[in-house]
Enzyme design. Structure first.
Site, PDB file in Angstrom:
ATOM      1  N   GLY A  16       0.815  -1.213   0.000  1.00 62.34           N
ATOM      2  CA  GLY A  16       0.000   0.000   0.000  1.00 62.34           C
ATOM      3  C   GLY A  16       0.844   1.255   0.000  1.00 62.34           C
ATOM      4  N   GLY A  17       1.805   1.330  -0.917  1.00 64.31           N
ATOM      5  CA  GLY A  17       2.760   2.426  -0.910  1.00 64.31           C
ATOM      6  C   GLY A  17       2.446   3.593  -1.817  1.00 64.31           C
ATOM      7  N   SER A  18       1.279   3.613  -2.418  1.00 68.91           N
ATOM      8  CA  SER A  18       1.000   4.657  -3.410  1.00 68.91           C
ATOM      9  C   SER A  18       0.362   5.911  -2.837  1.00 68.91           C
ATOM     10  CB  SER A  18       0.090   4.090  -4.515  1.00 68.91           C
ATOM     11  OG  SER A  18      -1.178   3.735  -3.984  1.00 68.91           O
ATOM     12  N   ARG A  19       0.102   5.927  -1.524  1.00 66.76           N
ATOM     13  CA  ARG A  19      -0.521   7.113  -0.922  1.00 66.76           C
ATOM     14  C   ARG A  19      -0.302   7.125   0.587  1.00 66.76           C
ATOM     15  NH1 ARG A  19      -6.751   6.421  -2.217  1.00 66.76           N
ATOM     16  NH2 ARG A  19      -5.840   6.158  -4.302  1.00 66.76           N
ATOM     17  N   ASP A  65      -5.172 -11.759  -2.770  1.00 68.84           N
ATOM     18  CA  ASP A  65      -4.781 -12.834  -3.688  1.00 68.84           C
ATOM     19  C   ASP A  65      -3.453 -13.436  -3.230  1.00 68.84           C
ATOM     20  OD1 ASP A  65      -3.905 -14.417  -5.837  1.00 68.84           O
ATOM     21  OD2 ASP A  65      -4.925 -13.153  -7.314  1.00 68.84           O
ATOM     22  N   ASN A  89       1.582  -2.345   5.431  1.00 71.29           N
ATOM     23  CA  ASN A  89       0.892  -1.068   5.600  1.00 71.29           C
ATOM     24  C   ASN A  89      -0.486  -1.040   4.941  1.00 71.29           C
ATOM     25  OD1 ASN A  89       0.736   2.047   5.855  1.00 71.29           O
ATOM     26  ND2 ASN A  89       0.623   1.689   3.643  1.00 71.29           N
ATOM     27  N   SER A 141      -3.342   0.740  14.110  1.00 70.31           N
ATOM     28  CA  SER A 141      -4.057   2.018  14.235  1.00 70.31           C
ATOM     29  C   SER A 141      -4.537   2.186  15.665  1.00 70.31           C
ATOM     30  CB  SER A 141      -5.259   2.036  13.293  1.00 70.31           C
ATOM     31  OG  SER A 141      -6.146   3.102  13.609  1.00 70.31           O
ATOM     32  N   TYR A 154     -12.881  -2.232  11.077  1.00 69.22           N
ATOM     33  CA  TYR A 154     -11.517  -1.704  11.014  1.00 69.22           C
ATOM     34  C   TYR A 154     -10.786  -1.924  12.340  1.00 69.22           C
ATOM     35  CZ  TYR A 154      -7.738   1.659  10.050  1.00 69.22           C
ATOM     36  OH  TYR A 154      -6.523   2.250   9.849  1.00 69.22           O
ATOM     37  N   ALA A 156     -11.413  -4.163  14.614  1.00 66.53           N
ATOM     38  CA  ALA A 156     -11.155  -5.599  14.784  1.00 66.53           C
ATOM     39  C   ALA A 156      -9.927  -6.028  13.990  1.00 66.53           C
ATOM     40  CB  ALA A 156     -12.371  -6.406  14.344  1.00 66.53           C
TER      41      ALA A 156
END
Length: 249
Positions: A16-19, A65, A89, A141, A154, A156
């Site tokens: 998840g590194g694009s934002r 996947d 992340n 989080s 979220y 959980a």
């Protein structure tokens, strides 16, 4: 040690590194000398911008996947010879009060956030065990610590990620692999930008530093855990929240 080169010759994967926080982590690890690969799912344009700005390598891959994830790990090991760092992340939210929450929204969030972390950890643990070294950092989080109304799915998933980190540390520590977790509080991202003003003010009043954090502040904590500076830290949770949870009895 030169801090800006303390990850020289390390190979890292950031999911998840694009934002948001993910982009900050990609940039921080790359700036310290690591060869960074980062995943994304749909945002091709944003991923291309991160790749250009950081010098990291984008990898389109779905969190849900397992075969695609295993293939991505195999490809990186084949090209680089190893994987030193995994930063789990990637995550999604789908906030709704539980009485209105469809089953598929519950399942989707948990499958992406906690099951996705499991898939990546499972895929990287073999090459890390072969090398008898590695670092896995799971991004949780404050929702997983405090519980926030409307975020049962979220919360959980992020609470489970903390337990997962401790158990995985116990399992992989004897093999030379350190596992830790980072818990961001309210950070200046697209998600907090969309929060209603009233909710922002309510949360600012609870934060000891009276401001939201910056993605770079979370990224530096991740980089610390990825570096040899934290070589004797394992199974721990670092909370980066400006004192939000420190005010809770």
């Amino acid at each position: 040690m030169n801090q800006k080169n303390d990850l020289q010759e390390k190979v890292a994967i950031v999911t998840g590194g694009s934002r948001g926080i993910g982009t900050a982590v990609v940039s921080e690890l790359a700036s310290r000398g690591a060869k960074v690969f980062f995943t994304y799912n749909r945002s091709d344009e944003e991923a291309a911008e991160v790749e250009k700005a950081s010098g990291a390598v984008k990898v389109k891959c779905s969190q849900t996947d397992g075969e695609q994830i295993a293939s991505a790990v195999d490809s990186i090991v084949a090209s680089e010879g190893k994987i030193d760092i995994l930063v789990n992340n990637a995550g999604i939210t789908s906030d709704q009060f539980i009485m209105m929450m469809p089953q598929e929204e519950w399942t989707k969030v948990l499958d992406t956030n906690i099951n996705g972390a499991f898939r990546w950890a499972k895929a990287v643990c073999r090459p890390m065990m072969t090398a008898r070294q590695g670092t896995i950092i799971n991004i949780s989080s404050v929702s997983g610590l405090l519980g926030i109304a409307g975020q049962t799915n979220y919360a959980a998933s992020k609470g489970a990620l903390l337990s997962f980190s401790r158990a995985l540390a116990a399992e992989l520590g004897p093999k030379g692999i350190r596992v830790n977790a980072v818990v961001p509080g309210f950070i200046e991202t697209d998600m907090t930008a969309r929060m209603p003003r009233q909710i922002k003010h309510q949360n600012l009043d609870r934060i000891l530093l009276h401001r939201f954090g910056k993605p770079s502040e979370v990224a530096r904590a991740v980089a610390f855990l990825a570096s040899e500076d934290s070589s004797y830290i394992i199974g721990q949770t670092i909370v980066v929240d400006g004192g939000l949870t420190g005010t809770v009895a």
